[in-house]
Design a protein around this motif. Structure first.
Motif, short mmCIF file in Angstrom:
data_model
loop_
_atom_site.label_atom_id
_atom_site.label_comp_id
_atom_site.label_asym_id
_atom_site.label_seq_id
_atom_site.Cartn_x
_atom_site.Cartn_y
_atom_site.Cartn_z
N ASP A 1 8.26 -7.44 -0.10
CA ASP A 1 6.88 -7.47 0.37
C ASP A 1 6.09 -6.47 -0.47
OD1 ASP A 1 4.44 -7.25 1.68
OD2 ASP A 1 5.35 -7.60 3.67
N HIS B 1 2.89 -5.96 -0.98
CA HIS B 1 1.76 -5.27 -0.34
C HIS B 1 2.23 -4.06 0.46
CE1 HIS B 1 -1.94 -4.59 1.84
NE2 HIS B 1 -1.29 -4.73 2.99
N ARG B 2 3.33 -4.22 1.24
CA ARG B 2 3.82 -3.10 2.04
C ARG B 2 4.44 -2.02 1.16
NH1 ARG B 2 1.15 -3.34 6.69
NH2 ARG B 2 1.21 -5.44 7.58
N ASN C 1 3.52 -1.29 -1.87
CA ASN C 1 2.39 -0.56 -2.45
C ASN C 1 1.83 0.45 -1.46
OD1 ASN C 1 2.63 -1.97 -4.85
ND2 ASN C 1 1.00 -3.45 -4.36
N ARG C 2 1.80 0.05 -0.19
CA ARG C 2 1.28 0.97 0.85
C ARG C 2 2.17 2.19 0.96
NH1 ARG C 2 -1.34 3.94 3.52
NH2 ARG C 2 -2.28 3.56 5.57
#
Length: 481
Positions: free
Chosen positions: A366, A368-369, A371-372
């Motif tokens: 994932d 996006h996660r 990157n978070r």
């Protein structure tokens, strides 16, 4: 339980049989030793010929005038008698028989023929007159028992016989009571523990244990074990509920505190702007920038709260997609390098692909996660990195996953292992003072979100202080299905 009851019954029966046999053996031994001084059961029956011979020697034994002599000859303690004349009429005696004799024929029919009646034996013997004619008969009544043969010892003999006869039942009853009490004591303790535990649970006291050794009863052990598991599950459930309640209180307090400061700044600067009425434009611009920064902090806090609530939900799921980690991390590295230059901090990126050449390719993650997570870790490192120091990001790609490491030259963590920094709303201001944070503080949710996402990726995250100074956070992720 069934086995325990069966063992208790077998033990009771066996002990009763053994005790009965022992009692009988003792009683028979005592009777054999004592028997030499006792008369046999047929003692009075054996004396009948002698008694009849003495009575026949009397002149007129049938006559009532001879009663005293007859009673002197017949032993009253063990025998009874009746005297009849030749016609069958009862003349006298020490008892009255149940069967009346009506004639000479009835009397002659009973001569020399012992008859049983009411537990007694009755024997009729003929008597003759002076001329040898048939003058009548005497009926002698006796018992064929040891007690009747020994009237002086009748009570001990009767008690002994009663004891011998009642011994099996008495021992069975006694050992049944003993086994029942023994079984009751064995079951009373575990049931007592269960009752005590139920009372404590009713009083919301779960700090106890039922693991006090086995009872020897499989069903009871299973019941105690199930009760103990229920207590542990209930305590864990209550602990989670209490922790959740505490987290909610902490969250409310933290949100109120973190939102209170920027909102106060916004309100205060807005009031100054209103009072200034545009007379000093340069001051208005400065205050507007402050208001914008406070608003940004409020927005970041609400965004962190929203994301923390989202990743904590049981139905939260990642969205895996093919990701070229090296390309994605190098792109993020350019963003981080720009942020570091604005803060006067150097940034270093190292990427190593440890897979074989023919095995290299995208991994399902994932992005996006991830990157978070990287944003949180790098922003934390940058927040406390002194000017002119270094923030480093290292990526090691392995088959089926990857490892990340973020380092800085800041003051490090207050706790040696960084154990609590992943808790919700936890701040380490003691080791990393707010003055060192030009960004204006943080929500205390970034590392909590990072840990949750990493664990959903099948990995773990850890934080520690570097020996040469500064902090180091490492985490791993596994490729998703």
């Amino acid at each position: 339980m069934k086995s325990l009851i069966q063992r208790s019954f077998h033990r009771t029966f066996l002990l009763s049989v053994l005790a009965t046999l022992l009692t009988w053996a003792v009683g028979l031994s005592a009777l054999l030793v004592w028997g030499n001084s006792l008369r046999p059961a047929n003692y009075y029956e054996s004396r009948i010929p002698q008694i009849v011979s003495q009575i026949r020697q009397l002149d007129h034994p049938v006559s009532p005038a001879s009663r005293v002599e007859v009673e002197r000859i017949v032993p009253a303690e063990g025998m009874g008698y009746e005297m009849f004349d030749a016609s069958g009429k009862r003349m006298y005696g020490s008892y009255t028989g149940e069967g009346a004799i009506c004639s000479t024929a009835d009397l002659l029919e009973r001569l020399n023929d012992p008859a049983a009646s009411g537990g007694y034996f009755v024997q009729y013997e003929p008597l003759t007159g002076p001329g040898g004619e048939f003058a009548g008969a005497i009926a002698l009544r006796y018992k064929l028992t040891m007690a009747s043969a020994n009237p002086a010892e009748a009570v001990p003999l009767l008690l002994g016989g009663l004891l011998m006869a009642a011994a099996p039942f008495a021992y069975l009853y006694g050992f049944t009571l003993w086994s029942g009490r023994r079984l009751s004591r064995r079951l009373e303790e575990p049931f007592g523990h269960l009752i005590e535990g139920a009372e404590k649970i009713r009083e919301h006291d779960l700090d106890f244990s039922l693991e006090r050794g086995g009872t020897g009863v499989r069903e009871l052990n299973q019941l105690l074990s199930a009760f103990e598991q229920m207590r542990e599950a209930l305590r864990e459930s209550l602990r989670r509920e209490w922790q959740s309640e505490r987290d909610r209180r902490d969250m409310i307090a933290a949100v109120a505190h973190d939102l209170g400061t920027p909102l106060s700044v916004i309100r205060g600067h807005a009031e100054v702007l209103l009072d200034d009425a545009g007379r000093r434009p340069e001051r208005a611009v400065r205050y507007a920038e402050t208001i914008l920064g406070a608003a940004d902090r409020s927005i970041r806090l609400t965004a962190d709260l929203s994301e923390a609530a989202q990743v904590e939900r049981p139905d939260f799921a990642l969205s895996p997609e093919p990701v070229d980690l090296e390309t994605a991390v190098r792109a993020k590295g350019r963003e981080y390098a720009f942020l570091c230059r604005e803060r006067g901090v150097d940034f270093a990126l190292a990427v190593r692909d440890l897979r074989a050449e023919d095995r290299r390719g995208p991994q399902r993650l994932d992005q996006h996660r991830l990157n978070r997570v990287l944003d949180n870790l790098v922003s934390n490192a940058l927040r406390y990195a002194p000017e002119g120091s270094l923030v480093a990001l290292e990526l090691r790609i392995r088959p089926g996953g990857a490892e990340f490491e973020v380092r800085d030259d800041g003051p490090g963590f207050a706790e040696a292992g960084g154990g609590r920094i992943f808790e919700k709303f936890y701040r380490e201001d003691a080791a990393r003072p707010a003055a060192a944070d030009p960004g204006g503080g943080h929500s205390g949710l970034g590392l909590f979100i990072a840990r949750t996402v990493v664990r959903r990726h099948g990995g773990e995250i850890a934080a520690q202080n570097r020996p040469e100074g500064g902090a180091c956070v490492t985490f791993s992720v596994a490729e998703l299905d």
